[in-house]
Design an enzyme around this catalytic site. Structure first.
Site, short mmCIF file in Angstrom:
data_model
loop_
_atom_site.label_atom_id
_atom_site.label_comp_id
_atom_site.label_asym_id
_atom_site.label_seq_id
_atom_site.Cartn_x
_atom_site.Cartn_y
_atom_site.Cartn_z
N LYS A 111 0.86 -1.18 0.00
CA LYS A 111 0.00 0.00 0.00
C LYS A 111 0.89 1.22 0.00
CE LYS A 111 -4.44 0.99 0.15
NZ LYS A 111 -5.51 0.17 -0.44
P1 NAD Z 1 -12.85 7.80 -3.04
O1 NAD Z 1 -11.82 8.80 -2.75
O2 NAD Z 1 -13.30 7.58 -4.45
O3 NAD Z 1 -14.15 8.10 -2.17
C1 NAD Z 1 -14.08 8.22 -0.77
C2 NAD Z 1 -15.40 8.70 -0.23
O4 NAD Z 1 -15.28 8.83 1.18
C3 NAD Z 1 -15.81 10.07 -0.77
O5 NAD Z 1 -17.21 10.14 -0.90
C4 NAD Z 1 -15.32 11.00 0.36
O6 NAD Z 1 -16.03 12.24 0.37
C5 NAD Z 1 -15.63 10.15 1.57
N1 NAD Z 1 -14.83 10.53 2.75
C6 NAD Z 1 -13.53 10.91 2.81
N2 NAD Z 1 -13.16 11.21 4.08
C7 NAD Z 1 -14.27 11.00 4.84
C8 NAD Z 1 -14.56 11.15 6.22
N3 NAD Z 1 -13.64 11.59 7.08
N4 NAD Z 1 -15.82 10.82 6.65
C9 NAD Z 1 -16.75 10.37 5.79
N5 NAD Z 1 -16.55 10.24 4.46
C10 NAD Z 1 -15.32 10.55 4.00
O7 NAD Z 1 -12.32 6.43 -2.40
P2 NAD Z 1 -12.74 4.94 -2.76
O8 NAD Z 1 -11.81 4.43 -3.78
O9 NAD Z 1 -14.22 4.88 -2.98
O10 NAD Z 1 -12.35 4.19 -1.40
C11 NAD Z 1 -13.24 4.14 -0.28
C12 NAD Z 1 -12.82 3.00 0.62
O11 NAD Z 1 -12.82 1.78 -0.12
C13 NAD Z 1 -11.42 3.12 1.21
O12 NAD Z 1 -11.42 2.53 2.49
C14 NAD Z 1 -10.58 2.31 0.25
O13 NAD Z 1 -9.39 1.84 0.85
C15 NAD Z 1 -11.54 1.18 -0.05
N6 NAD Z 1 -11.25 0.46 -1.29
C16 NAD Z 1 -11.07 1.11 -2.48
C17 NAD Z 1 -10.78 0.39 -3.63
C18 NAD Z 1 -10.57 1.03 -4.97
O14 NAD Z 1 -10.13 0.34 -5.90
N7 NAD Z 1 -10.86 2.30 -5.13
C19 NAD Z 1 -10.72 -1.01 -3.56
C20 NAD Z 1 -10.94 -1.64 -2.35
C21 NAD Z 1 -11.20 -0.88 -1.21
#
Ligand code: NAD
Length: 418
Positions: A111
């Site tokens: 990561k």
């Molecule tokens: P992203 O940046 O596209 O979206 C994140 C969302 O969370 C946004 O709506 C943002 O406004 C919100 N957010 C940020 N800080 C916040 C807070 N303090 N309180 C509440 N909401 C908050 O990110 P993503 O890719 O959708 O990732 C979200 C989660 O999923 C993370 O934990 C990430 O590790 C996990 N994830 C992502 C992927 C991927 O491929 N993108 C894969 C597996 C897991």
């Protein structure tokens, strides 16, 4: 499984290590192998100086943590977020090792992160930050060494910049990152994969336990890559999205939100807050709203010992990484809430990243139908494998960790590097 769990607050790394330790004890791994698998193989901490548009230099802290590479090249996302500390990135790198093993993709786990607030930076500043970070870690990356991808705060544009910065030193290398734009060798279906994959996992599990999904009320925290695709795919199964949030706050309508209209509203306003026919709720309140399925799809540790007893949902679908602390996990398990854990549920992103890497390596593009069919096959296999074991080891999380840890320990043994 232990009958006690460490109290909150604990660090993300301690928490992830706790889930690992339970599986390692079940498998009766030796102390040496436990040490090897508990801790990361390599940690890089680098300064990332950027000249901002006002002429001042800001020095950000960047990390790339390679946790374990026994099953293949290191693989895991890059996060741009104020909370991307060394401890958090290390915890997330461990989760990647277990997730990749459970999904049975031929990767180890890593990561990366830069501690910054991308919402306060423009494209020029973000491009500079990405390039400098890539240059600083370039010597440990490579299509057969370590392959980054997007995570919170990063997207396909950031991956394009990373590919370009790496290519300036090493020559054009599309397979150095996944989650790229389609025009630069990205895969069809990658963007929606983490959210779509989570919903596929939910529907496979629902069939196994005879849980009817139609008309279930769902609250989703996060409207980014994961939350948005999860909402769109849950609606296709007949679920009703009653609440959704982003970093600015949340919205709630007990009879359901119109997600198509919300998408349009979000395009214009860059937030869900203020959407028609909805009440404002805080991110904290969203977790405790009346609903059947709760989908944390933003940040870590949002479900903890302070709110676990107030949760009304009877199913938690972990779209985010590490949204439930060990203490909350215990409370929820005891009260009969079904938790579909992160390493099982949100693997869709890395599974389609694997397909992207395969396509780049073969210089051949798959159709979206082919990508989605294969995604479904991978998730179907991992959910069924974990579910089959969960009957004897009590929870899906414990079963998922046991399957993953056993696969990685076996790879270490077979390679004979210790
Ligand atoms: P992203 O940046 O596209 O979206 C994140 C969302 O969370 C946004 O709506 C943002 O406004 C919100 N957010 C940020 N800080 C916040 C807070 N303090 N309180 C509440 N909401 C908050 O990110 P993503 O890719 O959708 O990732 C979200 C989660 O999923 C993370 O934990 C990430 O590790 C996990 N994830 C992502 C992927 C991927 O491929 N993108 C894969 C597996 C897991």
């Amino acid at each position: 499984m232990n009958s006690f769990a460490p109290n909150d607050p604990i660090s993300s790394f301690e928490a992830v290590s706790w889930f690992f330790e339970e599986a390692a004890n079940y498998l009766q791994l030796s102390d040496g192998i436990k040490d090897l698998l508990r801790n990361p193989w390599r940690v890089i901490h680098t300064q990332v100086p950027v000249r901002m548009n006002d002429g001042k230099i800001n020095v950000f802290q960047g990390y790339r943590v390679q946790h374990n590479g026994a099953r293949g090249p290191y693989k895991g996302g890059i996060r741009f977020h104020p909370d991307a500390t060394r401890d958090d990135v290390t915890a997330l790198s461990c989760l990647m090792t277990w997730k990749n093993a459970l999904a049975d993709v031929p990767f180890g786990g890593a990561k990366g992160g830069v501690q910054c607030d991308p919402s306060k930076m423009d494209l020029v500043e973000l491009n500079s930050l990405t390039r400098r970070f890539t240059q600083n870690i370039e010597h440990i990356l490579g299509p057969n060494r370590d392959i980054p991808a997007p995570d919170m705060g990063t997207n396909s544009q950031v991956m394009a910049w990373m590919m370009d910065a790496y290519g300036q030193i090493n020559g054009h290398t599309p397979s150095i990152v996944t989650g790229k734009p389609i025009e630069l060798g990205g895969s069809y279906g990658r963007e929606a994969a983490p959210g779509k994959g989570a919903v596929i996992a939910l529907s496979v599990w629902a069939k196994l336990v005879n849980y009817e999904l139609k008309d279930r009320k769902v609250a989703i925290q996060g409207f980014g890559q994961v939350g948005k695709a999860a909402a769109e795919n849950l609606i296709k199964l007949g679920c009703i999205i009653v609440a959704i949030s982003d970093v600015n706050g949340g919205i709630y309508n007990s009879t359901g939100l119109n997600i198509d209209r919300l998408n349009e509203y979000f395009q214009e306003n860059q937030t869900v807050v203020g959407f028609e026919s909805s009440d404002a709720v805080s991110n904290r309140e969203l977790i405790e709203l009346p609903c059947d399925i709760l989908v944390p799809a933003a940040i870590s540790e949002v479900i903890n010992s302070r709110n676990a007893n107030s949760i009304k949902a009877n199913v938690i679908l972990e779209g985010a990484n590490y949204p439930v602390t060990p203490a909350a996990d215990k409370i929820l398990n005891e009260s009969g809430v079904a938790i579909l854990p992160d390493i099982l549920v949100n693997a869709g992103g890395v599974i389609v990243s694997y397909f992207e890497w395969v396509q780049n390596t073969q210089q051949f593009r798959w159709t979206e139908e082919h990508v989605n069919r294969e995604l479904e096959r991978y998730i179907n296999d991992s959910v069924k494998t974990a579910y089959a074991l969960s009957g004897s080891v009590q929870t899906l999380r414990h079963a998922s960790y046991i399957v993953a840890v056993e696969r990685v320990a076996r790879a270490v043994e077979l390679r004979g590097f210790v």
